[in-house]
Write a protein that holds these residues in place. Structure first.
Motif, PDB file in Angstrom:
ATOM      1  N   HIS A  15      45.294  36.969  51.132  1.00 21.00           N
ATOM      2  CA  HIS A  15      43.944  36.750  50.625  1.00 21.00           C
ATOM      3  C   HIS A  15      43.595  37.776  49.554  1.00 21.00           C
ATOM      4  CE1 HIS A  15      43.588  34.268  54.271  1.00 21.00           C
ATOM      5  NE2 HIS A  15      44.192  35.281  54.863  1.00 21.00           N
ATOM      6  N   LEU A  71      39.762  34.299  47.909  1.00 17.34           N
ATOM      7  CA  LEU A  71      40.819  33.363  47.525  1.00 17.34           C
ATOM      8  C   LEU A  71      41.993  33.537  48.481  1.00 17.34           C
ATOM      9  CD1 LEU A  71      41.785  31.293  45.356  1.00 17.34           C
ATOM     10  CD2 LEU A  71      42.876  33.233  44.197  1.00 17.34           C
ATOM     11  N   SER A  72      42.363  32.462  49.173  1.00 21.99           N
ATOM     12  CA  SER A  72      43.503  32.487  50.091  1.00 21.99           C
ATOM     13  C   SER A  72      44.692  31.832  49.407  1.00 21.99           C
ATOM     14  CB  SER A  72      43.156  31.737  51.388  1.00 21.99           C
ATOM     15  OG  SER A  72      42.071  32.357  52.049  1.00 21.99           O
ATOM     16  N   VAL A  73      45.802  32.561  49.339  1.00 20.35           N
ATOM     17  CA  VAL A  73      47.017  32.095  48.658  1.00 20.35           C
ATOM     18  C   VAL A  73      48.007  31.655  49.724  1.00 20.35           C
ATOM     19  CG1 VAL A  73      48.810  32.681  47.001  1.00 20.35           C
ATOM     20  CG2 VAL A  73      46.557  33.769  46.825  1.00 20.35           C
ATOM     21  N   ALA A 119      48.664  32.534  55.034  1.00 23.89           N
ATOM     22  CA  ALA A 119      48.234  32.868  53.675  1.00 23.89           C
ATOM     23  C   ALA A 119      47.969  34.358  53.580  1.00 23.89           C
ATOM     24  CB  ALA A 119      46.957  32.096  53.314  1.00 23.89           C
ATOM     25  N   LEU A 178      44.405  34.274  38.894  1.00 24.79           N
ATOM     26  CA  LEU A 178      45.678  34.804  39.396  1.00 24.79           C
ATOM     27  C   LEU A 178      46.405  35.598  38.312  1.00 24.79           C
ATOM     28  CD1 LEU A 178      47.074  31.730  41.389  1.00 24.79           C
ATOM     29  CD2 LEU A 178      46.155  33.843  42.364  1.00 24.79           C
ATOM     30  N   SER A 201      43.956  42.592  47.263  1.00 27.88           N
ATOM     31  CA  SER A 201      44.535  41.595  48.164  1.00 27.88           C
ATOM     32  C   SER A 201      44.804  42.225  49.531  1.00 27.88           C
ATOM     33  CB  SER A 201      45.834  41.035  47.573  1.00 27.88           C
ATOM     34  OG  SER A 201      46.783  42.077  47.342  1.00 27.88           O
ATOM     35  N   ALA A 241      48.494  28.100  42.269  1.00 24.94           N
ATOM     36  CA  ALA A 241      47.072  27.753  42.383  1.00 24.94           C
ATOM     37  C   ALA A 241      46.866  26.519  43.249  1.00 24.94           C
ATOM     38  CB  ALA A 241      46.472  27.539  41.000  1.00 24.94           C
ATOM     39  N   CYS A 289      46.297  27.338  46.810  1.00 20.50           N
ATOM     40  CA  CYS A 289      45.216  28.280  47.097  1.00 20.50           C
ATOM     41  C   CYS A 289      43.975  27.554  47.610  1.00 20.50           C
ATOM     42  CB  CYS A 289      44.849  29.072  45.834  1.00 20.50           C
ATOM     43  SG  CYS A 289      46.131  30.216  45.256  1.00 20.50           S
ATOM     44  N   VAL A 327      41.371  29.013  39.013  1.00 19.12           N
ATOM     45  CA  VAL A 327      42.270  29.785  39.870  1.00 19.12           C
ATOM     46  C   VAL A 327      43.481  30.311  39.103  1.00 19.12           C
ATOM     47  CG1 VAL A 327      43.737  29.736  41.930  1.00 19.12           C
ATOM     48  CG2 VAL A 327      41.482  28.644  41.965  1.00 19.12           C
TER      49      VAL A 327
END
Length: 238
Positions: free
Chosen positions: A56, A110-112, A54, A13, A85, A31, A34, A9
């Protein structure tokens, strides 16, 4: 679904525009906030009304953002491909999601987490500027869409979509020359909704362009023999 295979991750990123100038320690912190999700076609990333905690990133696949009318009619707002994103601005609103997001193909998302993002903003004001720049680019794109729907004919919208990777974001400048093949990432019905057209109208426009020799359609592959000729046809407002 089963947990995705090991995925770096922080390294991923680091290649996103939002995080390119962030050091390894900060990347590791983000990370840790995430979540990586492997999604099957049709799975929902989020729904209207769910808490927005979040933003994404589509790592692989395609995600559509869409709304539903009271009568249940779907309107595609945006198609989000790999490396793009979404939902950054919604995350800062302290309100639930106001649109839906659904995987159109088998996808990796990927969800941040919001807490990780807010933590970095507190530590580094420059990170906040990068977030604002990213949201500004998205707003610019949506304004261009509204202008296209209001000022451009359906035919011009279709050509603009086909040429989106061969002219700049404002539709200005010289288009690339020669032959290219555009692969439609999703169904024609989904693209029609994205362009505020009916599927029947989109199919008719593609047939007209094919009859003019400007494109050749083979299922989801659109061959454009001469990009500059297609761009000139769009400029004429034919």
């Amino acid at each position: 679904m089963a947990d995705p295979r090991p995925f770096d991750v922080p390294r991923y990123l680091s290649v996103l525009p939002l995080f390119t100038d962030i050091g390894p320690v900060a990347l590791q912190r983000v990370a840790e906030g995430c979540q990586l999700r492997r999604m099957a076609r049709g799975d929902m990333v989020f729904r209207v009304g769910e808490p927005c905690e979040a933003f994404h990133v589509t790592v692989l696949g395609q995600v559509k953002l869409y709304g539903l009318s009271p009568a249940g009619q779907e309107k595609v707002i945006e198609l989000v491909g790999p490396g793009q994103s979404f939902a950054e601005a919604l995350m800062f609103g302290d309100r639930p999601y106001i649109i839906n997001a659904q995987a159109l193909t088998d996808s990796l998302v990927l969800s941040v987490g919001k807490a990780a993002v807010v933590g970095e903003i507190d530590r580094d004001p420059h990170f906040a500027l990068r977030m604002l720049a990213g949201m500004s680019r998205r707003l610019h794109g949506l304004v261009n869409d509204v202008q296209a729907y209001a000022l451009h004919s359906g035919l011009q919208r279709v050509i603009g979509y086909l040429l989106r990777d061969h002219i700049d974001a404002d539709g200005e400048g010289e288009p690339s020359t020669g032959e290219v093949v555009v692969q439609l990432p999703v169904s024609k019905a989904t693209i029609a909704s994205r362009l505020s057209l009916t599927p029947e109208y989109l199919s008719r426009v593609l047939r007209e362009l094919e009859e003019q020799g400007l494109i050749a359609v083979d299922k989801r592959d659109i061959r454009i023999p001469d990009v500059s000729a297609l761009a000139a046809w769009q400029a004429q407002g034919a």
